[in-house]
Enzyme design. Structure first.
Site: not given
Ligand code: ADP
Ligand code: ADP
Ligand code: ZN
Length: 216
Positions: A13, A88, A127, A161, A172
């Site tokens: 994302k 979410r 990551r 992170r 998660r």
């Molecule tokens: P990821 O990139 O792994 O999908 P995020 O960076 O979006 O994770 O979120 C990290 C943490 O922040 C989540 O595990 C949750 O604790 C909190 N969080 C983020 N967005 C939301 C949301 N829309 N509702 C509730 N908690 C959230």
């Molecule tokens: P999210 O925001 O959904 O939690 P990220 O965009 O941070 O996910 O991606 C998670 C990790 O995976 C990052 O280190 C990124 O560089 C890598 N990544 C993202 N998309 C791909 C893909 N299509 N194939 C392989 N690695 C990926």
């Protein structure tokens, strides 16, 4: 244009939002990034969110809804935005619909990045991010051209992170399936849901997204 990227932690994302920001002149609204900034600043919101985030549990809906509704009032959102990590839960999705309706707006696309959960642990634990400009990297899948130097800004400082650890990732992923996946049906009913293959390589995923979104 208002876009929503959905998918479990590691789906891509953040990576894809940054690419779509540039391609379409939109602003990425990442609730995770906003919450991490709140934690770093020591604000009340940050204090309430920290322990939940460390465990990989969701932060309460009302806190998130207040945070995002204040954010979309800001001028830089007027040309459109990409929601990354929000909504979410079903109540968050309903609150978003009400916020947008108030402004005469609606979501253009809710796009699911479809991935295998098992592969997400490796994506998340590998990551890391440029400490200066926020560009995302991966130990194996997205290395900088020159080791230890950010492609985008030349910085040599990177961060990982605190919640990107295997046991937290499992929690998660469970939270995603229990609390977030149900909103896919909500957007399907609204007629705005598409899905792309999030297991493809990063450039191929961007190409699929552009195919769904079309011309700006
Ligand atoms: P990821 O990139 O792994 O999908 P995020 O960076 O979006 O994770 O979120 C990290 C943490 O922040 C989540 O595990 C949750 O604790 C909190 N969080 C983020 N967005 C939301 C949301 N829309 N509702 C509730 N908690 C959230
Ligand atoms: P999210 O925001 O959904 O939690 P990220 O965009 O941070 O996910 O991606 C998670 C990790 O995976 C990052 O280190 C990124 O560089 C890598 N990544 C993202 N998309 C791909 C893909 N299509 N194939 C392989 N690695 C990926
Ligand atoms: Zn950088």
């Amino acid at each position: 244009m208002i876009l929503l990227l959905m998918g479990p932690p590691g789906a891509g994302k953040g990576t894809q939002s940054k690419r779509l920001e540039e391609a379409y002149g939109l602003v990425q609204l990442s609730t995770g990034d906003m919450l991490r900034a709140a934690v770093a600043s020591g604000s009340d919101l940050g204090k309430q969110a920290k322990a939940l985030m460390d465990r990989g549990d969701l932060v309460p809906d009302e806190l998130i809804i207040d945070m995002i509704s204040a954010r979309i009032e800001q001028d830089d959102c007027a040309k459109g935005f990409i929601l990354d990590g929000f909504p979410r839960t079903v109540p968050q999705a309903e609150a978003l619909a009400a916020m947008l309706a108030d402004k005469g707006l609606s979501l253009d696309h809710a796009i699911e990045l479809a991935v295998d959960d098992d592969a997400m642990v490796k994506r998340i634990t590998g990551r890391y991010t440029c400490a200066k400009c926020g560009k995302g990297y991966h130990d194996e899948f997205e290395k900088p051209a020159k080791e230890g130097v950010c492609d985008k800004c030349g910085s040599t400082e990177f961060t990982r992170r605190a919640d990107d650890k295997e046991d937290t990732v499992r929690n998660r992923l469970d939270a995603y399936h229990a609390q977030t996946a149900p909103i896919l049906a909500y957007y399907k009913d609204e007629g705005v849901l598409s899905d792309v293959d999030g297991m493809a390589d990063i450039d191929a995923v961007t190409a699929q997204l552009k195919g769904v979104i079309g011309q700006a």
